[in-house]
Design a protein around this motif. Structure first.
Motif: not given
Ligand SMILES: [Zn+2]
Length: 422
Positions: A210-230, A267-275
């Motif tokens: 369970x620990x390894x599976x969770x870590x894999x999932x978290x590292x995928x989430x942390x590494x994901x580059x969310x696309x810019x959406x204006x 004013x916009x750095x955190x507002x151009x994509x999901x996170x």
């Protein structure tokens, strides 16, 4: 002499830390200030000492405007501060203390304004509903959420609302004073993730960790580059910033542009994509035992209109072995910026500060506006405040040495008066 600074200082002296011992004394004080001015407040508690106050002031039109503010504050560690965070000290032209900026200063402006109106016999243009709420710094469950669902009748006729996180000045590198007026917020998706595997001895080959599976999932989430959406609010902001700054913002290099522009870029750095940011982790109880489950929390935020894309992406990143449930989920509200009311907000700022450059923007996090959006009230972030350029507004939100200039508060009262008085 305007009493706004005095009210602010008095309010700060009520320690309304959340979590803590509740908002009741502060709410009773607010109710008294209103009663004093001939306004009849409704005071109610969602739980012991979790007190909110709502009042209505009749205006020339029954189409009502809601002004809401929260009475609670985040914790403060006195040892880190130059003055005691609950002293409400007035020094160097500022009112100091936890909540000066977020948001007892704004609450004080509203109170000072309606008390001044009572003395001068001024009526508002339209019905005003004032709400002073508990619990914004948690989820609003004991404040705005409770008020909007359990006391909905108090908000009868409210079509728009104004509240925190907008209308304050930000100094542009060119010297212009920008006033972002919020037209929306990213939604909140706080999630608890759970991975389930096979428990066993720490010395043996794991069957399903369970620990390894969770870590894999978290590292995928942390590494994901969310696309810019204006979204429309952010696109309009970038366009107008280009105007104010004298050169267009490079839309293909928004991260670099945000960095380059400092507090304007914020004013916009955190507002151009999901996170989605992993924030808490828990698993296991002994080094030689492989635990059967592991859990984590992720702070997810999504732009107005991008909820589905957010959830689909998260599920793909989690994979088949990790499940999610929401700890808190609130949709992303947005209010129209091509609306006469938005123009009136901007006009009120310019009338008091001819150098003002109001721009629309979207908040990266959330406020009580979400609870009121759910009952059909379009919320704008508008807590007018003129700040001296050396004051770091963002840094003071939940930061140390939080303080607000007395002149800035007085400016805010004048702007609200222009906006609201008949
Ligand atoms: Zn706040």
């Amino acid at each position: 002499m305007n009493e706004v600074a005095q009210i602010c200082s008095d309010l700060i002296r009520f320690d309304t830390t959340n979590p803590g011992s509740g908002e009741r004394p502060a709410a009773e004080h607010v109710a008294e200030l209103l009663t004093d001015a001939g306004i009849e407040p409704v005071v109610f508690e969602s739980a012991e000492r979790r007190t909110s106050v709502v009042a209505r002031i009749p205006g020339d039109s029954p189409e009502a405007l809601l002004i809401h503010g929260h009475l609670d504050v985040v914790p403060a560690e006195p040892a880190d501060w130059r003055v005691h965070p609950f002293s409400g000290e007035v020094a160097d032209g500022c009112v100091w203390g936890r909540g000066a900026v977020d948001m007892k200063g704004t609450v004080s402006m509203t109170l000072a304004l309606v008390r001044d109106w009572a003395r001068r016999g001024v009526r508002p243009k339209r019905d005003l509903v004032l709400a002073f709420l508990a619990d914004e710094e948690a989820t609003g469950e004991y404040g705005a959420r409770y008020a909007a669902t359990r006391h909905r009748e108090l908000f009868e006729g409210c079509t728009e609302a104004i509240s925190e996180s907008g209308g304050y000045s930000v100094q542009a590198p060119s010297g212009a004073r920008i006033y972002p007026v919020a037209v929306g917020e990213r939604g909140t998706a706080w999630m608890r993730l759970t991975a389930t595997g096979v428990a066993g001895h720490g010395s043996k080959p794991p069957k399903d960790s369970a620990v390894a599976e969770l870590c894999h999932a978290l590292s995928r989430i942390a590494a994901h580059r969310w696309p810019v959406r204006l979204t429309p609010g952010v696109a309009a902001l970038l366009n107008e910033l280009g105007d104010v700054l004298g050169e267009p913002i490079d839309l293909d290099r928004l991260e670099e542009e945000a960095e380059r522009l400092g507090s304007v870029g914020a004013l916009f750095s955190a507002q151009i994509r999901n996170s989605a940011n992993p924030t808490m982790l828990e698993a296991g109880y002994k080094v030689n035992v492989i635990p059967g489950t592991a859990t984590a929390h992720v702070d997810g935020r999504f732009l107005p209109g991008y909820r589905e894309e957010f959830l689909e992406t998260i599920d793909r990143l989690l994979g088949p072995k990790v499940t999610r449930e929401f700890v808190s989920f609130e949709d992303a509200p947005s209010a129209p910026l091509d609306a006469p009311f938005f123009d009136r907000l901007c006009d009120a700022l310019v009338a008091e500060d001819p150098a003002a450059r109001p721009v629309p923007y979207v908040m990266s996090g959330g406020t009580d506006a979400k609870s009121f959006a759910d009952i059909g009230i379009r919320g704008y972030g508008f807590a007018p405040l003129m700040l001296s350029p050396e004051l770091d507004y963002y840094g003071m939100f939940h930061g140390v040495d939080e303080r607000v200039p007395v002149e800035g508060l007085e400016f805010g009262v004048r702007v609200l008066d222009r906006l609201l008085a008949a």
